[in-house]
Design a protein around this motif. Structure first.
Motif, PDB file in Angstrom:
ATOM      1  N   UNK A 172      19.284 -15.410  -7.602  1.00  0.00           N
ATOM      2  CA  UNK A 172      19.853 -14.073  -7.493  1.00  0.00           C
ATOM      3  C   UNK A 172      20.900 -14.056  -6.374  1.00  0.00           C
ATOM      4  N   UNK A 173      21.942 -13.256  -6.533  1.00  0.00           N
ATOM      5  CA  UNK A 173      22.983 -13.147  -5.506  1.00  0.00           C
ATOM      6  C   UNK A 173      22.383 -12.774  -4.149  1.00  0.00           C
ATOM      7  N   UNK A 174      21.347 -11.953  -4.168  1.00  0.00           N
ATOM      8  CA  UNK A 174      20.721 -11.505  -2.920  1.00  0.00           C
ATOM      9  C   UNK A 174      20.234 -12.689  -2.086  1.00  0.00           C
ATOM     10  N   UNK A 175      19.713 -13.713  -2.743  1.00  0.00           N
ATOM     11  CA  UNK A 175      19.218 -14.893  -2.018  1.00  0.00           C
ATOM     12  C   UNK A 175      20.363 -15.578  -1.285  1.00  0.00           C
ATOM     13  N   UNK A 176      21.513 -15.671  -1.937  1.00  0.00           N
ATOM     14  CA  UNK A 176      22.674 -16.302  -1.297  1.00  0.00           C
ATOM     15  C   UNK A 176      23.174 -15.477  -0.123  1.00  0.00           C
ATOM     16  N   UNK A 177      23.052 -14.160  -0.217  1.00  0.00           N
ATOM     17  CA  UNK A 177      23.531 -13.298   0.860  1.00  0.00           C
ATOM     18  C   UNK A 177      22.668 -13.398   2.112  1.00  0.00           C
ATOM     19  N   UNK A 178      21.466 -13.983   1.992  1.00  0.00           N
ATOM     20  CA  UNK A 178      20.600 -14.175   3.148  1.00  0.00           C
ATOM     21  C   UNK A 178      20.995 -15.416   3.952  1.00  0.00           C
ATOM     22  N   UNK A 179      21.817 -16.268   3.369  1.00  0.00           N
ATOM     23  CA  UNK A 179      22.238 -17.490   4.039  1.00  0.00           C
ATOM     24  C   UNK A 179      23.442 -17.201   4.942  1.00  0.00           C
ATOM     25  N   UNK A 180      23.715 -18.082   5.905  1.00  0.00           N
ATOM     26  CA  UNK A 180      24.939 -17.917   6.703  1.00  0.00           C
ATOM     27  C   UNK A 180      26.169 -17.995   5.796  1.00  0.00           C
ATOM     28  N   UNK A 181      27.031 -16.991   5.890  1.00  0.00           N
ATOM     29  CA  UNK A 181      28.209 -16.925   5.039  1.00  0.00           C
ATOM     30  C   UNK A 181      29.476 -17.016   5.878  1.00  0.00           C
ATOM     31  N   UNK A 182      30.577 -17.371   5.220  1.00  0.00           N
ATOM     32  CA  UNK A 182      31.877 -17.258   5.857  1.00  0.00           C
ATOM     33  C   UNK A 182      32.214 -15.775   5.964  1.00  0.00           C
ATOM     34  N   UNK A 183      33.327 -15.437   6.590  1.00  0.00           N
ATOM     35  CA  UNK A 183      33.631 -14.022   6.786  1.00  0.00           C
ATOM     36  C   UNK A 183      34.254 -13.364   5.558  1.00  0.00           C
ATOM     37  N   UNK A 210      27.229 -20.284  -9.820  1.00  0.00           N
ATOM     38  CA  UNK A 210      26.668 -19.242 -10.691  1.00  0.00           C
ATOM     39  C   UNK A 210      25.499 -18.536 -10.029  1.00  0.00           C
ATOM     40  N   UNK A 211      25.460 -17.211 -10.182  1.00  0.00           N
ATOM     41  CA  UNK A 211      24.378 -16.403  -9.616  1.00  0.00           C
ATOM     42  C   UNK A 211      23.915 -15.387 -10.651  1.00  0.00           C
ATOM     43  N   UNK A 212      22.722 -14.864 -10.420  1.00  0.00           N
ATOM     44  CA  UNK A 212      22.148 -13.834 -11.284  1.00  0.00           C
ATOM     45  C   UNK A 212      22.184 -12.484 -10.570  1.00  0.00           C
ATOM     46  N   UNK A 213      22.233 -11.410 -11.366  1.00  0.00           N
ATOM     47  CA  UNK A 213      22.103 -10.057 -10.825  1.00  0.00           C
ATOM     48  C   UNK A 213      20.778  -9.434 -11.242  1.00  0.00           C
ATOM     49  N   UNK A 214      19.855 -10.254 -11.677  1.00  0.00           N
ATOM     50  CA  UNK A 214      18.548  -9.749 -12.060  1.00  0.00           C
ATOM     51  C   UNK A 214      18.233 -10.002 -13.527  1.00  0.00           C
ATOM     52  N   UNK A 215      17.076  -9.545 -13.950  1.00  0.00           N
ATOM     53  CA  UNK A 215      16.612  -9.809 -15.316  1.00  0.00           C
ATOM     54  C   UNK A 215      17.252  -8.908 -16.357  1.00  0.00           C
ATOM     55  N   UNK A 216      17.822  -7.826 -15.915  1.00  0.00           N
ATOM     56  CA  UNK A 216      18.442  -6.898 -16.880  1.00  0.00           C
ATOM     57  C   UNK A 216      19.907  -7.269 -17.090  1.00  0.00           C
TER      58      UNK A 216
END
Length: 241
Positions: A172-183, A210-216
């Motif tokens: 899920x995109x949310x998981x990636x947003x928890x990681x250190x990101x560039x600006x 590729x990322x997911x936005x959820x099951x829907x």
């Protein structure tokens, strides 16, 4: 309530702003402001001032330093939806803090926008930025073919994601947003019917993950708003902690 007005940077002459006829009509006829009335002026590039209305101009009083922008610059690469769907995307996502919109033409895109459409999108972005008390006006590029857009953004150093459906192996995109990101962050969303397999593979070769936005399965208009909401919530939560 203090009203906001967006100006072109060239209108500013030291501490004075030369107002256009359209701006004067808005201030005097629509808002019914009189000489001496206070309002806020913003140049769409991050500069905001308190101002006072004179005859055909405004005097800038002091700079407003309170920031309303996200800590991370979000670019949405959106495969244009049918009808007026992109107008809704621009309006809502501008309010949520998006910095840049790249409208793209994909294999399944049905819309072929005119230059008048692009100008309308930019006008909507200005209105939404004024309403939501933002400091900048999001940049909206001219529509471009998806492969060309990937080529142009390939060498830019940023986190890049493409939203896909029905792929259980992607996070899920949310998981990636928890990681250190560039600006800065670029997220691509597909049209009605989604991306083709070739488009996804081309994006991956260009550095997109590729990322997911959820099951829907979200509508083409809903997905960008969901992404902007998610990035806004995560970014502002982290900046407050």
């Amino acid at each position: 309530m203090t009203y906001r007005l967006v100006i072109e940077p060239t209108q500013k002459q030291q501490e004075w702003v030369n107002l256009t006829e359209q701006q004067l009509h808005y201030l005097r006829r629509v808002l019914r402001l009189k000489n001496g009335a206070h309002f806020i002026v913003m140049d769409g590039q991050g500069n905001v001032w308190n101002a006072i209305l004179h005859e055909n101009s405004a005097q800038l009083l002091d700079i407003i330093t309170t920031s309303t922008e996200l800590s991370i610059k979000l670019t949405l690469m959106v495969a244009l939806p049918k009808g007026n769907g992109f107008e809704d995307i621009v309006r809502s996502c501008t309010e949520l803090g998006v910095n840049t919109f790249i409208p793209v033409i994909s294999e399944r895109t049905l819309l072929n926008p005119s230059p008048q459409k692009v100008e309308r999108w930019r006008k909507i972005a200005i209105e939404a930025a004024e309403q939501s008390e933002r400091e900048i006006i999001p940049q909206i590029f001219e529509p471009i073919n998806f492969p060309t857009a990937l080529t142009k953004i390939k060498e830019i150093e940023t986190n890049k994601y493409i939203c896909v459906t029905r792929r259980e192996e992607v996070n899920h995109l949310f998981i990636h947003l928890q990681k250190p990101l560039l600006n800065s962050l670029v997220v691509a969303t597909g049209p009605e019917g989604g991306w083709t397999n070739l488009e996804v593979q081309t994006a991956i070769k260009a550095g997109f993950e590729p990322v997911s936005l959820g099951r829907r399965i979200l509508r083409a208009v809903t997905a960008p708003v969901y992404i902007a909401s998610l990035v806004s919530a995560v970014g502002e939560t982290h900046s407050m902690s």
